[in-house]
Design an enzyme around this catalytic site. Structure first.
Site, PDB file in Angstrom:
ATOM      1  N   GLN A  87       1.126  -1.027   0.004  1.00 16.00           N
ATOM      2  CA  GLN A  87      -0.054   0.128   0.029  1.00 16.00           C
ATOM      3  C   GLN A  87       0.781   1.835   0.305  1.00 16.00           C
ATOM      4  OE1 GLN A  87      -2.396  -0.590   3.324  1.00 16.00           O
ATOM      5  NE2 GLN A  87      -3.592  -2.357   3.360  1.00 16.00           N
ATOM      6  N   HIS A 152      -0.928  -0.339   5.356  1.00 16.60           N
ATOM      7  CA  HIS A 152      -1.707   0.959   6.301  1.00 16.60           C
ATOM      8  C   HIS A 152      -0.487   2.626   6.655  1.00 16.60           C
ATOM      9  CE1 HIS A 152      -4.140  -2.595   8.350  1.00 16.60           C
ATOM     10  NE2 HIS A 152      -4.325  -1.784   7.349  1.00 16.60           N
ATOM     11  N   GLU A 246     -15.049   3.991   9.111  1.00 11.34           N
ATOM     12  CA  GLU A 246     -15.432   4.894  10.090  1.00 11.34           C
ATOM     13  C   GLU A 246     -15.340   6.157   9.047  1.00 11.34           C
ATOM     14  OE1 GLU A 246     -14.791   3.359  14.732  1.00 11.34           O
ATOM     15  OE2 GLU A 246     -13.981   5.735  13.778  1.00 11.34           O
ATOM     16  N   TYR A 256     -10.256   8.236  19.018  1.00 13.87           N
ATOM     17  CA  TYR A 256     -11.133   7.753  18.173  1.00 13.87           C
ATOM     18  C   TYR A 256     -10.649   6.603  18.600  1.00 13.87           C
ATOM     19  CZ  TYR A 256     -11.779  12.688  16.282  1.00 13.87           C
ATOM     20  OH  TYR A 256     -11.579  13.308  16.438  1.00 13.87           O
ATOM     21  N   TYR A 267      -9.812  -9.818  10.818  1.00 14.81           N
ATOM     22  CA  TYR A 267     -10.476 -10.665   9.524  1.00 14.81           C
ATOM     23  C   TYR A 267     -10.608 -12.046  10.004  1.00 14.81           C
ATOM     24  CZ  TYR A 267      -8.753  -6.353   7.027  1.00 14.81           C
ATOM     25  OH  TYR A 267      -8.433  -5.060   6.954  1.00 14.81           O
TER      26      TYR A 267
END
Length: 372
Positions: A87, A152, A246, A256, A267
Protein backbone atom coordinates in the site's frame (compact mmCIF):
# COMPACT_ATOMS: atom_id res chain seq x y z
CA UNK A 1 -11.12 11.63 -24.43
CA UNK A 2 -14.14 9.38 -24.61
CA UNK A 3 -17.67 9.67 -23.30
CA UNK A 4 -19.73 6.87 -21.84
CA UNK A 5 -23.45 7.34 -21.21
CA UNK A 6 -24.71 5.58 -18.11
CA UNK A 7 -28.13 5.03 -16.60
CA UNK A 8 -27.39 5.39 -12.91
CA UNK A 9 -29.12 2.78 -10.78
CA UNK A 10 -29.27 4.11 -7.24
CA UNK A 11 -29.74 2.17 -4.02
CA UNK A 12 -31.12 4.12 -1.07
CA UNK A 13 -29.93 2.83 2.29
CA UNK A 14 -31.45 4.08 5.53
CA UNK A 15 -28.76 4.58 8.17
CA UNK A 16 -29.20 4.71 11.92
CA UNK A 17 -26.32 5.40 14.21
CA UNK A 18 -27.24 3.28 17.17
CA UNK A 19 -26.95 -0.12 15.51
CA UNK A 20 -25.27 -1.23 12.30
CA UNK A 21 -27.73 -2.73 9.86
CA UNK A 22 -27.27 -4.55 6.62
CA UNK A 23 -29.47 -2.94 4.00
CA UNK A 24 -32.55 -5.05 3.37
CA UNK A 25 -35.14 -2.76 1.79
CA UNK A 26 -34.13 -0.94 -1.37
CA UNK A 27 -35.81 1.39 -3.79
CA UNK A 28 -34.25 2.36 -7.12
CA UNK A 29 -34.17 5.46 -9.25
CA UNK A 30 -32.61 6.15 -12.63
CA UNK A 31 -30.63 9.21 -13.59
CA UNK A 32 -28.90 9.74 -16.91
CA UNK A 33 -25.38 11.12 -16.89
CA UNK A 34 -22.19 10.93 -18.88
CA UNK A 35 -18.74 9.87 -17.80
CA UNK A 36 -15.98 11.45 -19.82
CA UNK A 37 -12.56 9.87 -19.56
CA UNK A 38 -10.20 12.82 -19.12
CA UNK A 39 -7.00 10.98 -18.20
CA UNK A 40 -6.81 7.50 -19.73
CA UNK A 41 -4.76 4.50 -18.68
CA UNK A 42 -3.93 5.23 -15.06
CA UNK A 43 -2.47 2.68 -12.67
CA UNK A 44 -3.35 3.72 -9.10
CA UNK A 45 -4.22 7.45 -9.21
CA UNK A 46 -3.90 7.94 -5.45
CA UNK A 47 -4.32 11.71 -5.24
CA UNK A 48 -5.04 14.66 -7.52
CA UNK A 49 -5.31 18.42 -7.49
CA UNK A 50 -6.22 21.05 -10.05
CA UNK A 51 -3.74 23.77 -10.90
CA UNK A 52 -4.93 27.36 -11.53
CA UNK A 53 -5.17 26.67 -15.28
CA UNK A 54 -7.49 23.70 -14.51
CA UNK A 55 -4.85 21.17 -15.56
CA UNK A 56 -4.46 18.12 -13.32
CA UNK A 57 -1.55 17.13 -11.13
CA UNK A 58 -1.96 13.56 -9.93
CA UNK A 59 0.07 10.86 -8.22
CA UNK A 60 0.62 7.28 -9.24
CA UNK A 61 1.30 5.06 -6.23
CA UNK A 62 4.17 3.38 -8.08
CA UNK A 63 6.13 6.61 -7.63
CA UNK A 64 5.18 9.01 -10.42
CA UNK A 65 3.86 12.57 -10.24
CA UNK A 66 2.05 13.41 -13.49
CA UNK A 67 0.99 16.77 -14.91
CA UNK A 68 -1.90 16.29 -17.34
CA UNK A 69 -2.50 19.25 -19.65
CA UNK A 70 -3.80 19.54 -23.21
CA UNK A 71 -4.35 15.76 -23.37
CA UNK A 72 -0.66 15.17 -22.61
CA UNK A 73 0.92 13.43 -19.63
CA UNK A 74 4.20 14.91 -18.41
CA UNK A 75 6.14 13.10 -15.71
CA UNK A 76 7.57 15.44 -13.09
CA UNK A 77 11.25 14.68 -12.51
CA UNK A 78 13.27 15.15 -9.34
CA UNK A 79 11.02 13.25 -6.94
CA UNK A 80 12.62 11.93 -3.73
CA UNK A 81 13.41 8.25 -3.38
CA UNK A 82 10.12 6.50 -2.65
CA UNK A 83 9.65 3.22 -0.78
CA UNK A 84 7.15 1.40 -2.98
CA UNK A 85 5.76 -1.65 -1.23
CA UNK A 86 2.21 -2.95 -0.96
CA UNK A 87 0.00 0.00 0.00
CA UNK A 88 3.04 2.26 0.18
CA UNK A 89 4.40 4.53 -2.52
CA UNK A 90 3.61 8.04 -3.71
CA UNK A 91 0.30 8.86 -2.07
CA UNK A 92 -1.48 12.20 -1.77
CA UNK A 93 -0.81 15.63 -3.27
CA UNK A 94 -2.11 19.02 -2.13
CA UNK A 95 -1.55 22.66 -3.02
CA UNK A 96 -0.72 25.40 -0.57
CA UNK A 97 -3.78 27.67 -0.07
CA UNK A 98 -1.68 30.50 -1.52
CA UNK A 99 -0.23 28.36 -4.31
CA UNK A 100 -0.77 31.04 -6.97
CA UNK A 101 1.73 33.27 -5.17
CA UNK A 102 4.18 30.84 -3.54
CA UNK A 103 4.07 27.70 -5.72
CA UNK A 104 4.30 25.20 -2.84
CA UNK A 105 2.93 21.70 -3.34
CA UNK A 106 2.80 19.00 -0.66
CA UNK A 107 3.27 15.26 -1.15
CA UNK A 108 2.78 12.29 1.15
CA UNK A 109 4.76 9.16 0.40
CA UNK A 110 6.46 6.21 2.05
CA UNK A 111 10.22 6.47 2.46
CA UNK A 112 13.08 4.63 4.12
CA UNK A 113 14.91 7.79 5.15
CA UNK A 114 17.37 7.18 8.02
CA UNK A 115 17.05 3.42 7.70
CA UNK A 116 18.12 2.30 4.24
CA UNK A 117 16.89 -1.18 3.49
CA UNK A 118 15.04 -1.45 6.79
CA UNK A 119 11.49 -0.70 5.70
CA UNK A 120 9.61 2.56 5.39
CA UNK A 121 7.11 4.94 6.93
CA UNK A 122 4.95 7.86 5.87
CA UNK A 123 6.71 11.09 4.97
CA UNK A 124 5.48 14.61 4.13
CA UNK A 125 7.43 16.82 1.71
CA UNK A 126 6.89 20.20 0.18
CA UNK A 127 8.49 21.53 -2.97
CA UNK A 128 7.93 23.54 -6.13
CA UNK A 129 7.69 22.57 -9.78
CA UNK A 130 9.94 24.35 -12.26
CA UNK A 131 10.45 23.17 -15.83
CA UNK A 132 8.65 19.90 -15.03
CA UNK A 133 11.06 19.19 -12.16
CA UNK A 134 10.42 19.16 -8.42
CA UNK A 135 12.79 21.65 -6.78
CA UNK A 136 13.22 23.32 -3.38
CA UNK A 137 12.35 19.99 -1.76
CA UNK A 138 11.91 20.01 2.02
CA UNK A 139 11.01 17.03 4.20
CA UNK A 140 8.70 18.53 6.81
CA UNK A 141 7.69 15.31 8.60
CA UNK A 142 8.95 11.75 8.68
CA UNK A 143 7.20 9.14 10.82
CA UNK A 144 9.42 6.73 12.74
CA UNK A 145 10.38 3.97 13.04
CA UNK A 146 10.40 2.24 9.67
CA UNK A 147 8.59 -1.07 9.17
CA UNK A 148 9.10 -3.65 6.46
CA UNK A 149 5.40 -4.46 6.04
CA UNK A 150 3.54 -2.82 3.15
CA UNK A 151 0.34 -1.84 4.94
CA UNK A 152 -1.43 1.10 6.57
CA UNK A 153 0.57 4.17 5.55
CA UNK A 154 -2.53 6.44 5.41
CA UNK A 155 -2.26 9.11 4.04
CA UNK A 156 -4.29 12.16 3.02
CA UNK A 157 -3.37 15.85 3.19
CA UNK A 158 -5.53 18.95 3.50
CA UNK A 159 -5.32 22.53 4.76
CA UNK A 160 -7.88 24.11 7.05
CA UNK A 161 -9.20 27.65 6.81
CA UNK A 162 -6.47 28.93 9.13
CA UNK A 163 -3.71 27.63 6.89
CA UNK A 164 -2.70 24.67 9.05
CA UNK A 165 -1.59 21.50 7.29
CA UNK A 166 -3.36 18.29 8.38
CA UNK A 167 -2.30 14.81 7.34
CA UNK A 168 -2.97 11.22 8.36
CA UNK A 169 -0.64 8.30 9.02
CA UNK A 170 -2.00 4.78 9.39
CA UNK A 171 -1.14 2.46 12.24
CA UNK A 172 1.34 0.51 10.06
CA UNK A 173 -0.50 -2.65 11.08
CA UNK A 174 0.81 -2.33 14.64
CA UNK A 175 -2.50 -1.78 16.40
CA UNK A 176 -1.45 -2.95 19.86
CA UNK A 177 1.55 -0.66 20.24
CA UNK A 178 1.11 2.55 18.24
CA UNK A 179 -2.37 4.12 17.82
CA UNK A 180 -2.98 4.70 21.55
CA UNK A 181 0.55 5.94 22.32
CA UNK A 182 1.08 9.66 21.69
CA UNK A 183 4.84 9.26 22.21
CA UNK A 184 4.94 7.25 18.98
CA UNK A 185 4.00 7.91 15.38
CA UNK A 186 1.35 6.06 13.37
CA UNK A 187 -2.43 5.75 13.82
CA UNK A 188 -2.70 9.53 14.15
CA UNK A 189 -3.90 12.76 12.54
CA UNK A 190 -1.23 15.46 12.56
CA UNK A 191 -1.22 19.25 12.30
CA UNK A 192 1.69 21.44 11.23
CA UNK A 193 2.30 24.99 10.12
CA UNK A 194 2.79 25.20 6.37
CA UNK A 195 6.59 25.20 6.79
CA UNK A 196 6.61 22.08 8.97
CA UNK A 197 6.99 23.80 12.32
CA UNK A 198 4.74 22.83 15.23
CA UNK A 199 1.74 25.10 15.96
CA UNK A 200 1.99 26.55 19.45
CA UNK A 201 -1.55 25.45 20.32
CA UNK A 202 -1.28 21.82 19.21
CA UNK A 203 -2.90 19.68 21.91
CA UNK A 204 0.22 17.82 23.07
CA UNK A 205 2.93 20.47 22.83
CA UNK A 206 3.27 20.52 26.63
CA UNK A 207 2.97 16.76 27.14
CA UNK A 208 6.25 15.11 28.08
CA UNK A 209 7.72 12.87 25.37
CA UNK A 210 4.66 13.29 23.12
CA UNK A 211 4.99 13.72 19.37
CA UNK A 212 4.19 17.41 19.24
CA UNK A 213 2.66 17.28 15.74
CA UNK A 214 -0.13 14.90 16.80
CA UNK A 215 -3.61 16.41 16.66
CA UNK A 216 -5.72 13.30 17.36
CA UNK A 217 -5.00 9.61 17.91
CA UNK A 218 -6.56 6.16 18.03
CA UNK A 219 -6.94 5.85 14.24
CA UNK A 220 -6.42 2.77 12.06
CA UNK A 221 -5.79 3.68 8.41
CA UNK A 222 -7.31 7.02 7.33
CA UNK A 223 -7.42 7.33 3.53
CA UNK A 224 -9.95 10.13 3.31
CA UNK A 225 -9.66 13.69 4.59
CA UNK A 226 -11.57 16.82 3.62
CA UNK A 227 -12.46 20.24 4.98
CA UNK A 228 -16.17 20.76 5.61
CA UNK A 229 -17.14 23.73 3.41
CA UNK A 230 -19.42 25.33 6.00
CA UNK A 231 -18.09 24.45 9.44
CA UNK A 232 -14.38 24.43 8.58
CA UNK A 233 -13.95 21.15 10.49
CA UNK A 234 -11.70 18.35 9.27
CA UNK A 235 -13.61 15.19 8.33
CA UNK A 236 -11.83 11.87 7.81
CA UNK A 237 -12.70 8.30 7.04
CA UNK A 238 -10.64 5.25 7.84
CA UNK A 239 -10.51 1.56 7.12
CA UNK A 240 -11.70 -0.79 9.82
CA UNK A 241 -10.60 -4.44 9.86
CA UNK A 242 -13.46 -6.76 8.84
CA UNK A 243 -16.29 -4.25 9.27
CA UNK A 244 -16.05 -1.00 11.14
CA UNK A 245 -14.94 1.53 8.51
CA UNK A 246 -15.60 4.96 10.02
CA UNK A 247 -16.31 8.60 9.28
CA UNK A 248 -15.00 10.95 11.97
CA UNK A 249 -14.98 14.68 12.64
CA UNK A 250 -11.53 15.49 14.00
CA UNK A 251 -11.18 17.36 17.29
CA UNK A 252 -7.98 18.49 18.96
CA UNK A 253 -6.46 16.00 21.38
CA UNK A 254 -9.24 13.43 21.10
CA UNK A 255 -8.92 9.65 21.14
CA UNK A 256 -10.85 7.89 18.35
CA UNK A 257 -10.70 4.48 19.98
CA UNK A 258 -8.69 2.18 17.76
CA UNK A 259 -8.16 -0.65 18.68
CA UNK A 260 -9.85 -0.50 22.07
CA UNK A 261 -13.25 0.25 20.52
CA UNK A 262 -14.40 -0.77 17.07
CA UNK A 263 -17.43 -1.97 15.12
CA UNK A 264 -15.19 -4.43 13.29
CA UNK A 265 -13.74 -7.85 13.99
CA UNK A 266 -10.54 -9.59 12.98
CA UNK A 267 -10.19 -10.88 9.45
CA UNK A 268 -11.70 -14.33 9.74
CA UNK A 269 -14.35 -13.20 12.22
CA UNK A 270 -12.71 -13.52 15.64
CA UNK A 271 -13.32 -10.73 18.16
CA UNK A 272 -10.45 -8.51 19.32
CA UNK A 273 -12.52 -6.12 21.47
CA UNK A 274 -15.91 -6.36 23.14
CA UNK A 275 -16.34 -2.59 22.96
CA UNK A 276 -17.93 -0.62 20.15
CA UNK A 277 -17.70 2.56 22.21
CA UNK A 278 -15.87 3.51 25.39
CA UNK A 279 -16.08 6.48 27.77
CA UNK A 280 -13.60 9.22 26.91
CA UNK A 281 -13.26 8.11 23.28
CA UNK A 282 -14.88 9.72 20.26
CA UNK A 283 -17.55 7.74 18.45
CA UNK A 284 -17.66 7.79 14.66
CA UNK A 285 -20.50 9.78 13.12
CA UNK A 286 -21.00 6.86 10.74
CA UNK A 287 -19.64 3.36 10.19
CA UNK A 288 -19.96 0.58 7.65
CA UNK A 289 -20.64 -3.09 8.35
CA UNK A 290 -19.60 -4.79 6.13
CA UNK A 291 -16.57 -2.69 5.21
CA UNK A 292 -16.63 -0.83 1.92
CA UNK A 293 -12.85 -0.10 2.03
CA UNK A 294 -13.15 3.69 1.64
CA UNK A 295 -10.69 5.83 -0.28
CA UNK A 296 -10.99 9.42 -1.43
CA UNK A 297 -13.44 11.93 0.01
CA UNK A 298 -15.06 15.14 -1.21
CA UNK A 299 -17.93 17.45 -0.25
CA UNK A 300 -20.03 18.62 -3.18
CA UNK A 301 -20.47 22.40 -3.24
CA UNK A 302 -21.05 22.85 -6.98
CA UNK A 303 -24.30 24.07 -8.55
CA UNK A 304 -23.64 21.66 -11.42
CA UNK A 305 -25.07 18.89 -9.22
CA UNK A 306 -27.91 20.65 -7.37
CA UNK A 307 -29.36 17.40 -5.96
CA UNK A 308 -25.93 16.46 -4.61
CA UNK A 309 -25.04 19.80 -3.04
CA UNK A 310 -23.86 19.36 0.55
CA UNK A 311 -23.43 15.61 0.09
CA UNK A 312 -20.23 13.74 0.91
CA UNK A 313 -18.69 11.51 -1.77
CA UNK A 314 -16.65 8.47 -0.67
CA UNK A 315 -15.02 5.91 -2.93
CA UNK A 316 -15.31 2.18 -2.31
CA UNK A 317 -12.32 0.06 -3.22
CA UNK A 318 -13.91 -3.22 -2.18
CA UNK A 319 -17.28 -2.91 -3.92
CA UNK A 320 -16.11 -0.60 -6.72
CA UNK A 321 -18.61 2.24 -6.52
CA UNK A 322 -18.88 5.89 -5.61
CA UNK A 323 -20.87 6.34 -2.40
CA UNK A 324 -22.94 9.52 -2.02
CA UNK A 325 -23.70 10.24 1.63
CA UNK A 326 -26.55 12.61 2.42
CA UNK A 327 -25.69 14.54 5.58
CA UNK A 328 -28.04 16.13 8.10
CA UNK A 329 -26.83 17.57 11.41
CA UNK A 330 -23.44 15.87 10.97
CA UNK A 331 -25.03 12.45 10.49
CA UNK A 332 -25.25 10.25 7.42
CA UNK A 333 -28.99 9.74 6.90
CA UNK A 334 -28.91 8.05 3.49
CA UNK A 335 -26.35 6.48 1.17
CA UNK A 336 -26.63 6.25 -2.61
CA UNK A 337 -24.42 3.95 -4.66
CA UNK A 338 -23.16 5.34 -7.97
CA UNK A 339 -20.78 4.18 -10.72
CA UNK A 340 -21.26 0.59 -9.64
CA UNK A 341 -18.88 -1.87 -11.26
CA UNK A 342 -16.74 0.77 -12.94
CA UNK A 343 -13.66 -0.09 -10.87
CA UNK A 344 -11.83 0.59 -7.61
CA UNK A 345 -12.49 4.24 -6.81
CA UNK A 346 -9.26 5.63 -5.37
CA UNK A 347 -9.57 9.44 -5.45
CA UNK A 348 -12.28 12.10 -5.80
CA UNK A 349 -11.94 15.82 -6.42
CA UNK A 350 -14.22 18.74 -7.32
CA UNK A 351 -12.47 20.94 -9.88
CA UNK A 352 -12.44 24.76 -9.79
CA UNK A 353 -15.09 24.80 -12.53
CA UNK A 354 -17.37 22.66 -10.37
CA UNK A 355 -17.21 19.24 -12.00
CA UNK A 356 -16.54 16.05 -10.05
CA UNK A 357 -13.55 13.95 -11.12
CA UNK A 358 -12.99 10.37 -10.00
CA UNK A 359 -9.69 8.45 -10.16
CA UNK A 360 -10.25 4.77 -10.89
CA UNK A 361 -7.52 2.18 -10.53
CA UNK A 362 -6.19 0.67 -13.77
CA UNK A 363 -8.63 2.72 -15.84
CA UNK A 364 -8.39 6.49 -15.67
CA UNK A 365 -9.64 9.76 -14.24
CA UNK A 366 -13.24 10.40 -15.30
CA UNK A 367 -15.45 13.47 -15.19
CA UNK A 368 -19.10 13.17 -14.16
CA UNK A 369 -21.36 15.21 -16.45
CA UNK A 370 -25.09 15.33 -15.61
CA UNK A 371 -27.32 15.09 -18.69
CA UNK A 372 -29.79 17.93 -19.14
Amino acid sequence: MRKIIFILAILFISCKEEKPKLAQNFSTAKIEYELETIVPNTDVPWGMVFLPDNSILYTERKGELIHFKNNTKTKIEGLPEIYVRGQGGLLDVELHPNYKNNGWIYLSFSSDINNKGGGGNTTILRGKIENNTLVNKEIIYKATPNFTNGTHFGSRITFDNDGFLFFSIGDRYNRNTLPQDITKDAGKIYRLNDDGTIPKDNPFVNTKNAKKAIYSYGHRNPQGMVLHPNTGKIWTHEHGPQGGDEINIIKAGKNYGWPKASYGVNYGGSVFTEHKTLPGMENPIHYWVPSIAPSGMEFVTSNIYPEWKGNLLVGSLKFQYLNRCIIKNNKVVKEIKMLEGLGRVRSIKQSPDGFIYVGIEHKGIVKIIPKK
